[in-house]
Design a protein around this motif. Structure first.
Motif, PDB file in Angstrom:
ATOM      1  N   MET A  27       0.841  -1.165   0.000  1.00 23.86           N
ATOM      2  CA  MET A  27       0.000   0.000   0.000  1.00 23.86           C
ATOM      3  C   MET A  27       0.899   1.245   0.000  1.00 23.86           C
ATOM      4  N   THR A  28       0.599   2.179  -0.858  1.00 29.46           N
ATOM      5  CA  THR A  28       1.394   3.406  -0.918  1.00 29.46           C
ATOM      6  C   THR A  28       0.550   4.604  -0.510  1.00 29.46           C
ATOM      7  N   LYS A  29       1.207   5.557   0.081  1.00 33.92           N
ATOM      8  CA  LYS A  29       0.606   6.823   0.474  1.00 33.92           C
ATOM      9  C   LYS A  29       1.399   7.926  -0.214  1.00 33.92           C
ATOM     10  N   THR A  30       0.850   9.126  -0.214  1.00 31.14           N
ATOM     11  CA  THR A  30       1.550  10.267  -0.777  1.00 31.14           C
ATOM     12  C   THR A  30       1.918  11.221   0.340  1.00 31.14           C
ATOM     13  N   LEU A  31       3.204  11.594   0.388  1.00 27.43           N
ATOM     14  CA  LEU A  31       3.688  12.532   1.388  1.00 27.43           C
ATOM     15  C   LEU A  31       3.858  13.907   0.769  1.00 27.43           C
ATOM     16  N   GLU A  32       3.451  14.909   1.493  1.00 23.30           N
ATOM     17  CA  GLU A  32       3.719  16.292   1.124  1.00 23.30           C
ATOM     18  C   GLU A  32       4.823  16.766   2.061  1.00 23.30           C
ATOM     19  N   ILE A  33       6.012  16.972   1.520  1.00 27.81           N
ATOM     20  CA  ILE A  33       7.176  17.310   2.331  1.00 27.81           C
ATOM     21  C   ILE A  33       7.617  18.728   1.987  1.00 27.81           C
ATOM     22  N   ASP A  34       7.916  19.505   3.012  1.00 27.96           N
ATOM     23  CA  ASP A  34       8.452  20.851   2.834  1.00 27.96           C
ATOM     24  C   ASP A  34       9.758  20.925   3.613  1.00 27.96           C
ATOM     25  N   VAL A  35      10.878  20.939   2.875  1.00 26.97           N
ATOM     26  CA  VAL A  35      12.180  21.102   3.513  1.00 26.97           C
ATOM     27  C   VAL A  35      12.359  22.600   3.690  1.00 26.97           C
ATOM     28  N   ARG A  36      12.189  23.062   4.901  1.00 27.79           N
ATOM     29  CA  ARG A  36      12.135  24.497   5.162  1.00 27.79           C
ATOM     30  C   ARG A  36      13.520  25.136   5.268  1.00 27.79           C
ATOM     31  N   SER A  37      14.327  24.676   6.209  1.00 28.09           N
ATOM     32  CA  SER A  37      15.592  25.351   6.458  1.00 28.09           C
ATOM     33  C   SER A  37      16.518  24.441   7.253  1.00 28.09           C
ATOM     34  N   ALA A  38      17.695  24.967   7.525  1.00 35.33           N
ATOM     35  CA  ALA A  38      18.658  24.302   8.401  1.00 35.33           C
ATOM     36  C   ALA A  38      19.236  25.361   9.330  1.00 35.33           C
ATOM     37  N   GLU A  39      19.786  24.892  10.435  1.00 35.80           N
ATOM     38  CA  GLU A  39      20.351  25.811  11.419  1.00 35.80           C
ATOM     39  C   GLU A  39      21.702  25.304  11.876  1.00 35.80           C
ATOM     40  N   GLY A  40      22.634  26.229  12.077  1.00 34.72           N
ATOM     41  CA  GLY A  40      23.932  25.898  12.664  1.00 34.72           C
ATOM     42  C   GLY A  40      24.715  24.857  11.900  1.00 34.72           C
ATOM     43  N   LEU A  41      24.732  24.934  10.579  1.00 33.81           N
ATOM     44  CA  LEU A  41      25.483  23.950   9.787  1.00 33.81           C
ATOM     45  C   LEU A  41      26.975  24.090  10.055  1.00 33.81           C
ATOM     46  N   LYS A  42      27.602  22.962  10.340  1.00 34.44           N
ATOM     47  CA  LYS A  42      29.033  22.963  10.640  1.00 34.44           C
ATOM     48  C   LYS A  42      29.750  21.955   9.760  1.00 34.44           C
ATOM     49  N   LEU A  43      30.947  22.326   9.386  1.00 34.30           N
ATOM     50  CA  LEU A  43      31.833  21.443   8.633  1.00 34.30           C
ATOM     51  C   LEU A  43      33.167  21.446   9.365  1.00 34.30           C
TER      52      LEU A  43
END
Length: 184
Positions: free
Chosen positions: A1-17
């Motif tokens: 059974m499959t469903k449909t997702l509504e995804i909103d990738v809003r933002s990121a915080e404090g990204l570190k490398l």
């Protein structure tokens, strides 16, 4: 059974490398199984990028995790991964989250060594199936007490609670008090 997702990738915080705040062009990748979708490039060059990338993806109900990866583009055009967040589907498709409910979620990003490298903010909604009669209800059902509302999206589940410590029916609350003493 499959469903449909509504995804909103809003933002990121404090990204570190390498434990330093990132100052590069970044983008996000959403992976469900073998399928992947890529957001646009955030050119603000900050450690807290904003994408507001909306997408719809099908998901099989047997899938247990969704992965949100954050990447950056180098000055030479190469793409390198900053980190990824592993989102359990039980957070938005479980017994206690009805279809059509918008979930605002924040998850810790981890690099390939497991170190913290930021936070990603997403919103996820399982789109209600138009043929599913269980979701359709009149507005008067929402005003009823939860023990009496048996026809709405929240209904009594007779099965036994899980014993794995996640998703059970027993909740332990711990009160927290802050004692401040005034200087005399």
């Amino acid at each position: 059974m499959t469903k449909t997702l509504e995804i909103d990738v809003r933002s990121a915080e404090g990204l570190k490398l390498n434990r330093r705040l990132l100052n590069k062009k970044t983008f996000a990748v959403v992976r469900i199984g073998e399928k992947a979708r890529t957001s646009h490039l955030d050119v603000s060059r900050g450690s807290s990028p904003t994408w507001d990338y909306k997408l719809e993806m099908p998901i099989n109900v047997s899938v247990q995790f969704i992965y949100v990866e954050v990447w950056y583009r180098t000055s030479s055009g190469r793409e390198k991964k900053i980190g990824e967040a592993k989102i359990p589907t039980s957070d938005f498709m479980g017994r206690y989250s009805p279809e059509g409910h918008l979930n605002f979620l924040c998850y810790r990003l981890r690099d390939e060594f497991g170190d913290k490298c930021g936070i990603v903010n997403v919103s996820i909604m399982v789109k209600p199936n138009s043929t599913d009669h269980e979701f359709k209800s009149s507005s008067k059902d929402y005003g009823a007490c939860s023990s009496q509302a048996g026809t709405g999206p929240w209904r009594h589940r007779p099965e036994a609670p899980s014993v794995d410590g996640y998703g059970g029916r027993i909740v332990t609350g711990v009160p927290v008090w802050c004692v401040l003493q005034r200087p005399t």
